[in-house]
Design an enzyme around this catalytic site. Structure first.
Site, PDB file in Angstrom:
ATOM      1  N   SER A 581       0.841  -1.184   0.000  1.00 14.44           N
ATOM      2  CA  SER A 581       0.000   0.000   0.000  1.00 14.44           C
ATOM      3  C   SER A 581       0.887   1.249   0.000  1.00 14.44           C
ATOM      4  O   SER A 581       1.661   1.444  -0.936  1.00 14.44           O
ATOM      5  CB  SER A 581      -0.973  -0.037   1.174  1.00 14.44           C
ATOM      6  OG  SER A 581      -2.028   0.867   0.983  1.00 14.44           O
ATOM      7  N   ASP A 667      -9.704  -3.612  -5.755  1.00 13.53           N
ATOM      8  CA  ASP A 667      -9.199  -2.760  -4.687  1.00 13.53           C
ATOM      9  C   ASP A 667      -9.736  -1.341  -4.880  1.00 13.53           C
ATOM     10  O   ASP A 667      -9.588  -0.748  -5.943  1.00 13.53           O
ATOM     11  CB  ASP A 667      -7.667  -2.746  -4.735  1.00 13.53           C
ATOM     12  CG  ASP A 667      -7.034  -2.138  -3.491  1.00 13.53           C
ATOM     13  OD1 ASP A 667      -7.696  -1.317  -2.821  1.00 13.53           O
ATOM     14  OD2 ASP A 667      -5.886  -2.474  -3.196  1.00 13.53           O
ATOM     15  N   HIS A 702      -8.577  -4.714  -1.249  1.00 16.43           N
ATOM     16  CA  HIS A 702      -7.299  -4.157  -0.796  1.00 16.43           C
ATOM     17  C   HIS A 702      -6.512  -5.168   0.036  1.00 16.43           C
ATOM     18  O   HIS A 702      -5.290  -5.151   0.038  1.00 16.43           O
ATOM     19  CB  HIS A 702      -7.554  -2.884   0.009  1.00 16.43           C
ATOM     20  CG  HIS A 702      -6.318  -2.095   0.306  1.00 16.43           C
ATOM     21  ND1 HIS A 702      -5.538  -1.523  -0.677  1.00 16.43           N
ATOM     22  CD2 HIS A 702      -5.711  -1.783   1.471  1.00 16.43           C
ATOM     23  CE1 HIS A 702      -4.522  -0.891  -0.125  1.00 16.43           C
ATOM     24  NE2 HIS A 702      -4.598  -1.030   1.176  1.00 16.43           N
TER      25      HIS A 702
END
Length: 740
Positions: A581, A667, A702
């Site tokens: 991320s 995501d 995600h």
């Protein structure tokens, strides 16, 4: 656009990566134009885009096919160390004990409860029942079986549950696509039937009003920002649901919770730099929402309303004149005055060495979460005399390890105990109940309720965790957690992996991980770099790694890598990097800064095209990111600074190492298009011959795919890629799974 293969000089087929066509798109800001050849990959509805992504997966599978036996071995090690039929420690809420079970061969948890007893002995009444794996206890009820709910669905995740005070209704929110938009259902626990009330497209979090007549939930706007808290009256059409509060500032996030004593709905509005709390009293016939401290004061704070000796008080955890935050007590009448004229009583004073993370109350005690010497700790003190010279000294549960994490895992207002979670790098997760101090037992009492079992002959003494310090280019000392198998010798021959995150004031705290053992058992020295931009050393540590100091995050990581290369533990040619991320942005940045220092880089759901994303306020969460990175739309300096480190825009003609970008099609936080564009540009520019691959989960969000076995396989894929690149595929003598 499919992946094909060529033959090398030996006649062996060599996979050829898919080549996306170039369609130049111009992006002009502050007089500067960037030509983006791959922006067209953003159209996820396009069959051509989907075909390209599938070709990327085919190429990745071909390039890494030889790693399959290693992936399978790591998966079996994770599986072999995990007690698959297990359960959580029951926690009490009102008249019931709630817990979850997992079962061998089942992907998802099963949520259960059993009736609690009230004997008058409070500590005994708050002692959880003995629940055994795989053994049903008399009166046990299944609230939600995730395996049944997930049947036939590509994805399954629960975004929140709630039970009415009387225990008769159970609400749960389910996501079946991975896009973090949930459908809410309500079950009548007396009949097992679902109510007709079904609410679509809600966000995380759901709560019943204390009387059970209303349900509160959050709604996101088109940019995926939670902006409404809404009230649903049971039995009425969803179309008639009332918006309790709507937040129109695109840079502010909205959430809610019930106060500890359940007399108020507490609305939290904020960004990383300032906030606002609004309160709704459930017994207020006007249902008026009141503001504690206006956001215009630019204070970052949390507020907890409660009764102290029968008088209304508000507990404030805030940064007013206190960069590391402090705790104060205030009379609600004071809040009606101008801020400069208000009187607040200090409860926990400010310290340059202690970061106050939060505070809450039970009926008898204050609970404070702090961070000191990088470690998260819990302190408690009685409410008697709070905010006066008679205030009691804090009591801290004592643990015997140097590097650990202890946090409040739950508390109930009337309970004589608080639930604590504890873990360290080589101590599996423990659940404690801490009996709150009394005049008779001033230190309280720590009661171990469970240590998560680790199978396969696991022995924590086989591993070593130490705190080391790297020195940054500007002289700053960077804490490192260095993990290794005890058999690794300090002879500069081992493999090394550096992991980092370094954003949003998030700390990479000590925690046990079964999957990580598979790397340590293969002789990999695992370094967690606690770099600036995280929260390990207080608010300054965060602020020195955001906005116009963001590059400190990246250079700290490279300096941590240099420490490892010089440490005597590893061969400098056998170091890999891992991050996800915002840590994926870190991976992209260090790949450009120091590609020669890494044999491989794995970037999970990587934020590698941050400027394009943040320049578009209509994309998910863009406006909320301005407090972290700056606002490049309005600020030329922020634009220029971000452009100078954006991974996608700074790919250059150098020999890049092996790189894997791991992402998910659905995501909503970091869109798949960012790594898709990045890998194309890396292949265009690299002067080396190492493969650059993208692995995309077509059904995940995600966090990747949803089932636990699938998640184990994803982690095994990442670790096999790293171990293969480092030549660390064989277990150390005596390491690995053993018979219990």
């Amino acid at each position: 656009m499919t992946s094909t293969s060529l033959q090398d000089s030996t006649g062996t087929a060599v996979p050829v990566p898919p080549v996306a066509k170039k369609i130049p798109t111009e992006r002009t800001h502050h007089g500067e134009t960037f030509v983006d050849s791959y922006e067209w990959l953003r159209d996820k509805e396009s069959p051509e885009v989907v075909e390209h992504l599938r070709a990327e997966n085919a190429y990745q599978e071909a390039v890494t096919a030889h790693q399959e036996p290693l992936r399978e071995a790591i998966f079996q090690e994770i599986k072999g160390r995990t007690q698959e039929t297990d359960l959580s420690v029951p926690h009490r809420k009102d008249g019931w004990w709630y817990f979850s079970r997992s079962a061998e061969g089942k992907e998802y948890g099963i949520h259960c409860r059993v009736k609690a007893q009230d004997t008058g002995d409070k500590v005994a009444d708050w002692t959880p029942p003995a629940v055994e794996p795989g053994v049903e206890i008399p009166g046990e009820e299944i609230l939600l079986d995730g395996n049944v709910e997930a049947e036939g669905k590509p994805f399954f995740s629960v975004g929140g549950t709630a039970v009415t005070v009387d225990g008769t209704l159970y609400a749960y929110a389910v996501d079946n696509s991975g896009d973090e938009r949930f459908t809410l259902h309500i079950k009548d626990l007396s009949t097992g039937e679902l109510l007709p009330d079904v609410i679509e497209n809600i966000f995380y979090g759901v709560s019943f009003s204390p009387d059970g007549s209303r349900l509160f939930y959050t709604v996101v706007d088109d940019s995926w920002r939670p902006y409404q808290v809404t009230s649903h009256v049971l039995g009425t059409p969803v179309a008639e649901d009332q918006v309790v509060y709507q937040e129109d500032d695109a840079a502010m996030w909205l959430g809610f919770e019930l106060s500890a004593d359940r007399r108020h709905l507490v609305l939290g509005i904020g960004c990383s730099e300032y906030s606002e709390t609004r309160l709704l009293r459930f017994d207020d016939p006007e249902q008026a929402v009141t503001t504690v401290i206006s956001r215009n004061e630019r204070i970052l704070y949390e507020a907890e309303p409660f009764l102290l000796d029968g008088e209304e008080k508000i507990l404030l955890t805030h940064n007013r004149g206190a960069i590391n935050s402090m705790v104060s007590l205030v009379d609600p009448a004071e809040l009606l005055k101008p801020l400069t004229e208000q009187t607040w009583q200090t409860v926990v004073e400010h310290s340059d060495d202690v970061r106050v993370n939060g505070a809450g109350v039970t009926a008898t005690h204050l609970i404070v979460s702090i961070r000191k010497d990088t470690i998260e700790r819990v302190q408690v003190m009685g409410l008697a005399g709070l905010g006066t010279p008679a205030q009691q000294s804090p009591v801290e549960p004592a643990f015997d390890e140097e590097l650990y994490t202890a946090g409040v895992g739950g508390s109930d207002y009337e309970a004589p105990v608080i639930r604590l979670g504890y873990t360290s790098y080589f101590t599996p997760s423990r659940i404690y109940d801490f009996v709150l101090p009394t005049p008779e037992q001033r230190a309280g009492e720590l009661l171990l309720r469970k240590e998560s079992p680790v199978l396969g002959g696991y022995d924590g003494s086989d591993y070593v965790a130490t705190r080391e310090w790297a020195t940054a280019g500007d002289g700053t000392r960077i804490p490192l957690s260095v993990l290794r198998h005890k058999a690794v010798k300090q002879d500069s021959t081992a493999a090394g992996l550096v992991y980092g995150y370094g954003s949003y004031e998030m700390s990479m705290d000590p925690g046990f991980g079964i999957a990580r053992l598979s790397l340590l058992d293969r002789g990999v020295v695992f370094v967690i770099a606690h770099i600036r931009g995280g929260g390990e050393l207080g608010r300054h540590w965060y602020e020195d790694g955001k906005k116009l100091t963001k590059k400190n995050t990246f250079s700290d990581f490279v300096d941590a890598t240099d420490w490892l290369a010089r440490s005597g533990w590893v061969d400098p040619a056998r170091i890999a990097a891992l991050g996800g991320s915002a840590g994926g942005l870190l991976m992209g940045a260090v790949a450009n800064m120091a590609p020669d220092k890494y044999a491989a880089i794995v970037a999970q759901v990587p934020f590698v095209d941050p400027l394009t994303s943040i320049l578009d306020p209509d994309l998910p969460l863009s406006a909320l990111e301005w407090e972290e990175w700056g606002n490049p739309i309005t600020d030329p300096q922020a634009y220029a600074y971000m452009k100078s480190y954006s991974p996608y825009e700074n790919v250059r003609e150098v020999a890049y190492p092996k790189i894997a970008a791991v992402t998910s099609f659905n995501d909503t936080r970091v869109l798949y298009v960012e790594p898709a564009k990045w890998v194309q540009e890396l292949r265009n520019k690299t002067t080396g011959s190492e493969p650059i691959v993208m692995k995309i989960e077509m059904d995940g969000g995600h966090g990747g795919a949803s089932g636990r076995y699938v998640q184990w396989r994803e982690r095994a894929w990442d670790y096999a890629f790293i171990a293969d690149a480092l030549g660390a595929t064989e277990l150390l003598p005596g390491a690995g799974l053993k018979q219990d």
